[in-house]
Structure formats: C-alpha cells, structure tokens
Design an enzyme around this catalytic site. Structure first.
Site, short mmCIF file in Angstrom:
data_model
loop_
_atom_site.label_atom_id
_atom_site.label_comp_id
_atom_site.label_asym_id
_atom_site.label_seq_id
_atom_site.Cartn_x
_atom_site.Cartn_y
_atom_site.Cartn_z
N THR A 82 10.36 -4.01 -2.36
CA THR A 82 10.08 -2.77 -1.60
C THR A 82 10.79 -2.75 -0.26
OG1 THR A 82 7.94 -2.52 -2.70
CG2 THR A 82 8.23 -1.37 -0.61
N SER A 118 10.40 -7.57 -7.83
CA SER A 118 10.06 -8.98 -8.01
C SER A 118 9.34 -9.24 -9.33
CB SER A 118 9.21 -9.48 -6.85
OG SER A 118 7.94 -8.88 -6.83
N THR A 144 6.77 -7.91 -3.30
CA THR A 144 5.46 -8.51 -3.11
C THR A 144 4.73 -8.83 -4.42
OG1 THR A 144 4.45 -6.31 -2.87
CG2 THR A 144 5.14 -7.45 -0.85
N ASP A 145 5.14 -8.26 -5.55
CA ASP A 145 4.43 -8.50 -6.80
C ASP A 145 4.44 -9.98 -7.20
OD1 ASP A 145 3.85 -5.84 -7.04
OD2 ASP A 145 5.46 -5.39 -8.46
#
Length: 350
Positions: free
Chosen positions: A44, A90, A124-125
């Site tokens: 992101t 990610s 961030t995943d």
C-alpha cells in the site's frame, strides 16, 4: 617596550585569523550522515489511486524513487539509496522471495560496510511474516527495519510518508543495532518476533504484551527494551544452504472438529486452546506417520510447557509465537534437523 607590544599584537592577530580559518573549515565539513539503503517490495505504501484524494481503491505501482522523493525530510537524518526488489501486494510474497531478500540483505552488509542500516518497504498483509523470517536469517547486528502503510500515498491523510521517515531514522540510529529485525509503524518500534497486524487502519500494528521496544520521538529514537531470544547474528540458520522448505501447515482447532483431514505436510502448527478427543486421535495418527505437531494459542500469547520425556508422541511446545511465526520457525528448523527433541530445543531458544 614598543617592539614587544608590536610583536604581541601581531601574534594575537595571527591567532585570531588562524582560529577563524579553522572554525570555517569545521563548518564546511560536518559529520557525515549515516547511509541507509531502502529496499522496496511494494504494498500500500506504493499505492496509486485512479481517483486521488478519495477513499477509492488503488494499484501498487509507485516506484521507490518517487516515494522517497515525496519525503524530503529524510535527508536531514540519512544519506539514502533505494532499490526496487519487487512492486507487488504482500499477499503475493512467497518463501522463495523471503530467501532471495535475506540473501540480498546479507550480501549488502558483507560487501558494503558503509551501509549503516536497511529499510524494507512492504505490504502490511504479510509484513509480520517477512519481518520474522528476516529476524531469523539476517546475519548482521546492523538494523533492518520493515515498514508499510495502511493508506496509499494518493489517499486522504496517508500514513506512508511519516512511517518511512520514522523507519529511516530508526535504521540510522546506533541504538537500533543488535536488536534484531524491527517493524516501525505509527512511530512505534516493534520486535519482529511479536509484530502483528491487528486491524487494517492506521495504528493497526501491535507488539502485543511484550514486543514494543521503543518509540520514534520528535527529538530522536528511544529504546526501552531489547529482545532476549536468539536472532539475526546469533541465529544458527544460514540461507546460503537452503534451496527448498518442507511443507508446514497451520490448522485451527474448534468445537466439534475431528482434525484437518488428509495432508502431506511434514509438520503442522495447530492453533488451539485445547484439543478435543477426536482431534487428539487425528494428530496422534499423523505423528505415527512421522508428521511433527506443534501447538500454540491462536493469539500467540500462551507459554506452553514441553512434553514429558516419557511421552511416546511428544508435541512441540511453542512459547509466545503467533501460528504464522511458529510456522516460519518450524520451516527453518526442518532445514537443520528432523529430531523432535532438537526441534523443541530450537523453539525454546528463538
């Protein structure tokens, strides 16, 4: 008398001129800022909306050079270089890419001693997983900082720029040495061992009960705690020798479950607060076939006690690791040994 006075005046004038020259040289030659390398993987923080300034969706396509240029304040704290490793969500990151990233970082630290620290921008995943893998495989005391964003840079009130600035400040900080891989989000410095994405909005990363090591304050980087478990330069895992990983699955325990069905995994991490009778029978049957079983709480907060030496089918006890982190440690442990007691030793130390 006049002659002596004249000589004194000349000497004083010479000293004044010399001190002026030296002070000018000092002003022109300040202490060099630390050199920090930024490795971009996407996420992101590299997002770009079709309709900027809205709450709409975005594509991950901003190059790292453009992202860094948007945060000119970085130059106050470090000399920054940037390189593009990938530019993907990610969720698409794989263990093969973890290996490549760890090897790249180790090579950079080995060949470029002038690099003070490395920042990895990441979606961030899977950020917490990549961070923990690097925590176990980077072979340097120099800081490696993983950073991301919950809002794209073209959105309303983006968090990426301040997160990136904070990450660079931590990577440039001498106090960050020897503390393992760090996650920096929302001015919090979190150990990779405990970092968790709790929710998908700003402030959504947690160090849980024991993982918050410090903060990035306006005046500087402040550490209050340090990890005690083995990591980075103290780790026994060497990615140079790893070509592939054994399959390790995660299964959840729940009321009425009779196990996870057929599997070809070499090991299974069971997220459970307690196994029912049918589940226990299922996992014992797998153990008899050579499958290694480890249990941890879904929250990762339990400190389990190792099985008794008398137990015929011992279960690996996990001490305060998320199921995803326990899986990574198991994957690496299986590259060293298949012995159940040696694997328990590894889980006790990391």
């Amino acid at each position: 008398m006049l002659k002596r006075f004249t000589i004194s005046v000349v000497l004083l004038g010479f000293i004044f001129i010399l001190s002026s020259i030296l002070s000018r040289v000092g002003a022109q030659a300040p202490v060099e800022s630390p050199r920090v390398l930024i490795i971009a993987t996407g996420g992101t923080i590299a997002g770009e909306q079709g309709e900027p300034g809205t709450l709409g969706g975005y594509d991950i396509r901003k190059p790292i050079g453009e992202i860094v240029a948007g945060v000119p304040e970085i130059r106050r704290y470090a000399q920054v270089e940037a390189t593009q490793f990938a530019n993907i969500p990610s969720a698409y990151i794989t263990p093969d890419q973890w290996l490549q990233l760890a090897r790249n970082i180790n090579s950079i630290f080995e060949k470029r001693p002038e690099i003070a620290g490395i920042v990895v921008t990441h979606g961030t995943d899977r950020l917490e997983e990549t961070a923990f893998f690097l925590h176990l495989t980077v072979k340097s005391e120099k800081p490696v900082v993983i950073v991301g964003a919950q809002r794209p840079p073209t959105g309303i009130s983006p968090d990426g720029p301040i997160n990136l600035l904070s990450a660079v400040r931590v990577a440039a900080s001498h106090g960050a040495r020897g503390k393992g891989v760090l996650v920096v989000m929302d001015d919090r410095i979190i150990s990779a061992r405990d970092a968790e994405k709790a929710y998908a909005r700003t402030g959504g990363f947690s160090g849980r009960e024991m993982g918050n090591l410090g903060i990035v304050a306006r005046h500087g980087v402040e550490f209050f705690y340090a990890p005690t478990r083995r990591h980075t330069s103290g780790s026994e895992f060497d990615v140079r020798d790893i070509t592939t990983f054994s399959r390790v699955d995660i299964q959840y325990s729940y009321a009425g479950s009779d196990g996870g069905g057929k599997t070809d995994a070499k090991a299974i991490i069971v997220a459970t607060t307690g196994l029912g009778g049918a589940e226990r029978n299922y996992y014992e049957a797998l153990q008899r076939k050579g499958v290694i079983i480890a249990t941890t709480f879904p929250s990762g907060d339990q400190v389990a006690s190792p099985s008794s030496a008398r137990e015929a089918l011992p279960i690996i006890a996990v001490e305060r690791l998320l199921p995803t982190h326990a899986r990574i440690l198991m994957m690496l442990a299986l590259t060293k040994t298949q012995d159940i007691h040696e694997i328990q030793r590894i889980f006790d130390q990391y």
